[in-house]
Design an enzyme around this catalytic site. Structure first.
Site, PDB file in Angstrom:
ATOM      1  N   LEU A   3       0.481  -1.126   0.213  1.00 16.50           N
ATOM      2  CA  LEU A   3      -0.419   0.345  -0.119  1.00 16.50           C
ATOM      3  C   LEU A   3       1.334   1.274  -0.154  1.00 16.50           C
ATOM      4  O   LEU A   3       1.861   1.345   0.550  1.00 16.50           O
ATOM      5  CB  LEU A   3      -0.693   0.085   1.322  1.00 16.50           C
ATOM      6  CG  LEU A   3      -1.917  -1.040   1.396  1.00 16.50           C
ATOM      7  CD1 LEU A   3      -2.433  -1.021   2.914  1.00 16.50           C
ATOM      8  CD2 LEU A   3      -3.157  -0.618   0.334  1.00 16.50           C
ATOM      9  N   ARG A  43       6.859   8.535 -12.288  1.00 13.66           N
ATOM     10  CA  ARG A  43       5.329   8.719 -13.131  1.00 13.66           C
ATOM     11  C   ARG A  43       6.311  10.410 -13.167  1.00 13.66           C
ATOM     12  O   ARG A  43       5.159  10.959 -13.711  1.00 13.66           O
ATOM     13  CB  ARG A  43       4.550   9.107 -11.799  1.00 13.66           C
ATOM     14  CG  ARG A  43       3.547   7.808 -12.037  1.00 13.66           C
ATOM     15  CD  ARG A  43       2.768   7.489 -10.624  1.00 13.66           C
ATOM     16  NE  ARG A  43       2.242   6.472 -10.593  1.00 13.66           N
ATOM     17  CZ  ARG A  43       0.976   5.955 -11.578  1.00 13.66           C
ATOM     18  NH1 ARG A  43       0.387   6.876 -12.351  1.00 13.66           N
ATOM     19  NH2 ARG A  43       0.327   4.887 -11.865  1.00 13.66           N
ATOM     20  N   SER A  67       1.851  -1.389  -7.311  1.00 13.00           N
ATOM     21  CA  SER A  67       1.289  -2.925  -7.767  1.00 13.00           C
ATOM     22  C   SER A  67       0.411  -3.751  -7.571  1.00 13.00           C
ATOM     23  O   SER A  67       0.778  -4.673  -7.030  1.00 13.00           O
ATOM     24  CB  SER A  67       2.682  -3.612  -8.591  1.00 13.00           C
ATOM     25  OG  SER A  67       3.256  -3.436  -7.345  1.00 13.00           O
TER      26      SER A  67
HETATM   27  N1  LIG Z   1      -5.395   6.451  -6.264  1.00 15.96           N
HETATM   28  C1  LIG Z   1      -3.964   6.975  -6.146  1.00 15.96           C
HETATM   29  N2  LIG Z   1      -3.826   5.088  -5.514  1.00 15.96           N
HETATM   30  C2  LIG Z   1      -2.462   5.294  -4.769  1.00 15.96           C
HETATM   31  N3  LIG Z   1      -1.791   6.214  -5.147  1.00 15.96           N
HETATM   32  C3  LIG Z   1      -1.439   7.222  -5.700  1.00 15.96           C
HETATM   33  C4  LIG Z   1      -2.675   7.732  -6.407  1.00 15.96           C
HETATM   34  N4  LIG Z   1      -3.275   8.854  -6.638  1.00 15.96           N
HETATM   35  C5  LIG Z   1      -1.071   9.385  -6.449  1.00 15.96           C
HETATM   36  N5  LIG Z   1      -0.883   8.441  -5.728  1.00 15.96           N
HETATM   37  C6  LIG Z   1       0.510   8.444  -5.329  1.00 15.96           C
HETATM   38  O1  LIG Z   1       1.034   7.221  -6.615  1.00 15.96           O
HETATM   39  C7  LIG Z   1       1.401   6.992  -5.593  1.00 15.96           C
HETATM   40  C8  LIG Z   1       1.585   5.186  -6.684  1.00 15.96           C
HETATM   41  O2  LIG Z   1       2.147   5.289  -7.698  1.00 15.96           O
HETATM   42  P1  LIG Z   1       2.651   3.606  -8.596  1.00 15.96           P
HETATM   43  O3  LIG Z   1       3.210   3.619  -9.780  1.00 15.96           O
HETATM   44  O4  LIG Z   1       3.507   2.751  -7.752  1.00 15.96           O
HETATM   45  O5  LIG Z   1       1.175   2.977  -8.823  1.00 15.96           O
HETATM   46  S1  LIG Z   1       0.510   2.022  -9.443  1.00 15.96           S
HETATM   47  O6  LIG Z   1       1.356   0.673  -9.086  1.00 15.96           O
HETATM   48  O7  LIG Z   1       0.349   1.901 -10.213  1.00 15.96           O
HETATM   49  O8  LIG Z   1      -0.718   1.596  -8.783  1.00 15.96           O
HETATM   50  C9  LIG Z   1       1.624   6.650  -4.959  1.00 15.96           C
HETATM   51  O9  LIG Z   1       3.151   6.659  -4.063  1.00 15.96           O
HETATM   52  P2  LIG Z   1       3.573   5.940  -2.402  1.00 15.96           P
HETATM   53  O10 LIG Z   1       2.965   6.131  -1.794  1.00 15.96           O
HETATM   54  O11 LIG Z   1       5.383   6.282  -2.943  1.00 15.96           O
HETATM   55  O12 LIG Z   1       2.892   4.256  -2.931  1.00 15.96           O
HETATM   56  C10 LIG Z   1       1.179   8.193  -4.196  1.00 15.96           C
HETATM   57  O13 LIG Z   1       2.015   9.119  -3.610  1.00 15.96           O
HETATM   58  N1  LIG Z   2       9.809   0.029   8.679  1.00 15.73           N
HETATM   59  C1  LIG Z   2       9.872   1.271   9.167  1.00 15.73           C
HETATM   60  N2  LIG Z   2       9.149   2.234  10.676  1.00 15.73           N
HETATM   61  C2  LIG Z   2       8.941   3.233  10.516  1.00 15.73           C
HETATM   62  N3  LIG Z   2       8.210   4.110   9.996  1.00 15.73           N
HETATM   63  C3  LIG Z   2       8.969   3.524   8.342  1.00 15.73           C
HETATM   64  C4  LIG Z   2       9.459   2.863   7.753  1.00 15.73           C
HETATM   65  N4  LIG Z   2       9.655   2.369   6.728  1.00 15.73           N
HETATM   66  C5  LIG Z   2       9.345   3.946   6.435  1.00 15.73           C
HETATM   67  N5  LIG Z   2       8.563   4.490   7.053  1.00 15.73           N
HETATM   68  C6  LIG Z   2       7.588   5.741   6.923  1.00 15.73           C
HETATM   69  O1  LIG Z   2       6.002   5.735   6.563  1.00 15.73           O
HETATM   70  C7  LIG Z   2       5.867   6.412   6.042  1.00 15.73           C
HETATM   71  C8  LIG Z   2       6.437   5.951   4.077  1.00 15.73           C
HETATM   72  O2  LIG Z   2       7.244   5.609   4.059  1.00 15.73           O
HETATM   73  P1  LIG Z   2       7.210   5.726   2.162  1.00 15.73           P
HETATM   74  O3  LIG Z   2       8.843   4.391   1.950  1.00 15.73           O
HETATM   75  O4  LIG Z   2       7.250   6.955   1.491  1.00 15.73           O
HETATM   76  O5  LIG Z   2       6.065   4.696   1.542  1.00 15.73           O
HETATM   77  P2  LIG Z   2       5.492   4.161   0.110  1.00 15.73           P
HETATM   78  O6  LIG Z   2       6.987   4.590  -1.028  1.00 15.73           O
HETATM   79  O7  LIG Z   2       4.928   2.636   0.709  1.00 15.73           O
HETATM   80  O8  LIG Z   2       4.205   4.851  -0.157  1.00 15.73           O
HETATM   81  C9  LIG Z   2       7.851   7.675   5.529  1.00 15.73           C
HETATM   82  O9  LIG Z   2       7.241   8.832   6.027  1.00 15.73           O
HETATM   83  C10 LIG Z   2       8.494   6.567   5.862  1.00 15.73           C
HETATM   84  O10 LIG Z   2       9.541   7.572   6.898  1.00 15.73           O
END
Ligand SMILES: Nc1ncnc2c1ncn2[C@@H]1O[C@H](COP(=O)(O)OS(=O)(=O)O)[C@@H](OP(=O)(O)O)[C@H]1O
Ligand SMILES: Nc1ncnc2c1ncn2[C@@H]1O[C@H](COP(=O)(O)OP(=O)(O)O)[C@@H](O)[C@H]1O
Length: 217
Positions: free
Chosen positions: A38, A70, A111
């Site tokens: 997530l 992206r 994904s």
């Molecule tokens: N609708 C929606 N759903 C999920 N995520 C969203 C959405 N809109 C924007 N974002 C931002 O885009 C990041 C996810 O991009 P990804 O390329 O990993 O998504 S995917 O695999 O195609 O589902 C995701 O980053 P991460 O938080 O690092 O996972 C979000 O910051």
């Molecule tokens: N193992 C961990 N323990 C505590 N906090 C974490 C850990 N891994 C990530 N974080 C914190 O959680 C938040 C989301 O992490 P991030 O790597 O950006 O997640 P994602 O890429 O899945 O969105 C950030 O603020 C990061 O510092």
């Protein structure tokens, strides 16, 4: 997004230097570590920590982060199911190239659809795709909410947000599953260490050595 192939009359051109030659040079085996989970589960953090640990061991890796891609390669894609499918397909193909180059390619994307991750796995030979499921509960991810996106999604200001009003399909069988232990999330360093140990145990951190058989003539 159309999946109909448009190119016709195309031919594969083989180069004399292959994956194994590059792997010998690097003393490692090219593969894809695919981190799924997530938003907020810690994918990017884990990817960077893993990258750093491999680097300090003298191993060549490269991070393909969904958010980052992206900004460029996938800047024309949104978050509709069709666009997510195309996003994963493209990254799977790029990851395959990096693995063929002999690198340890770390792909970190939500994904969310199992079928798409399995399609990426199918692009590579089975043992060269290592799926890492960052299995963190939605409440934890939402509590972190570093970009404030969950808040916007809950307020209805972002539609189709994974885990809120868009599905996440967990892997049914993956190589590595990382989760909280006794309600505590392991540190990124600990989780990256677990992945490095897996890679080491499976022999990815040394080059393939040809099997020498003692054949009597
Ligand atoms: N609708 C929606 N759903 C999920 N995520 C969203 C959405 N809109 C924007 N974002 C931002 O885009 C990041 C996810 O991009 P990804 O390329 O990993 O998504 S995917 O695999 O195609 O589902 C995701 O980053 P991460 O938080 O690092 O996972 C979000 O910051
Ligand atoms: N193992 C961990 N323990 C505590 N906090 C974490 C850990 N891994 C990530 N974080 C914190 O959680 C938040 C989301 O992490 P991030 O790597 O950006 O997640 P994602 O890429 O899945 O969105 C950030 O603020 C990061 O510092």
């Amino acid at each position: 997004m159309s999946s109909v192939a448009n190119s016709t009359n195309i031919f594969w051109h083989e180069c004399p230097i292959g994956k194994v030659d590059r792997e010998k040079l690097l003393n490692q085996q090219g593969c894809v570590v695919w981190i799924t989970g997530l938003s907020g589960s810690g994918k990017s953090t884990l990817a960077c920590s893993l990258d750093r640990q491999l680097h300090s061991r003298g191993k060549l890796s490269y991070v393909l982060d969904g958010d980052n891609l992206r900004h460029g390669l996938n800047k024309n894609l949104g978050f509709s199911p069709e666009h997510r499918v195309e996003n994963i397909r493209r990254v799977g193909e790029v990851a395959k190239l990096f693995a063929d180059a002999g690198l340890i390619c770390i792909a970190s994307l939500i994904s969310p659809y199992r079928k798409d991750r399995d399609a990426c796995r199918a692009l590579l030979s089975e043992e060269n795709f290592i799926e890492v499921f960052l299995n963190m509960p939605l409440e934890l991810c939402e509590g972190r909410d570093p970009k404030g996106l969950y808040k916007l999604a809950r307020a209805g200001k972002i539609k189709g947000f994974t885990g809120i009003d868009d599905p996440y399909e967990p892997p049914l069988s993956c190589e590595i599953e990382l989760q909280q232990k006794d309600g505590i999330c392991p540190t990124p360093t600990e989780m990256a260490g677990e992945v490095v140990t897996y890679l080491e145990d499976k022999g990815y951190l040394i080059a393939h050595h040809p099997v020498i058989t003692n054949q009597l003539i």
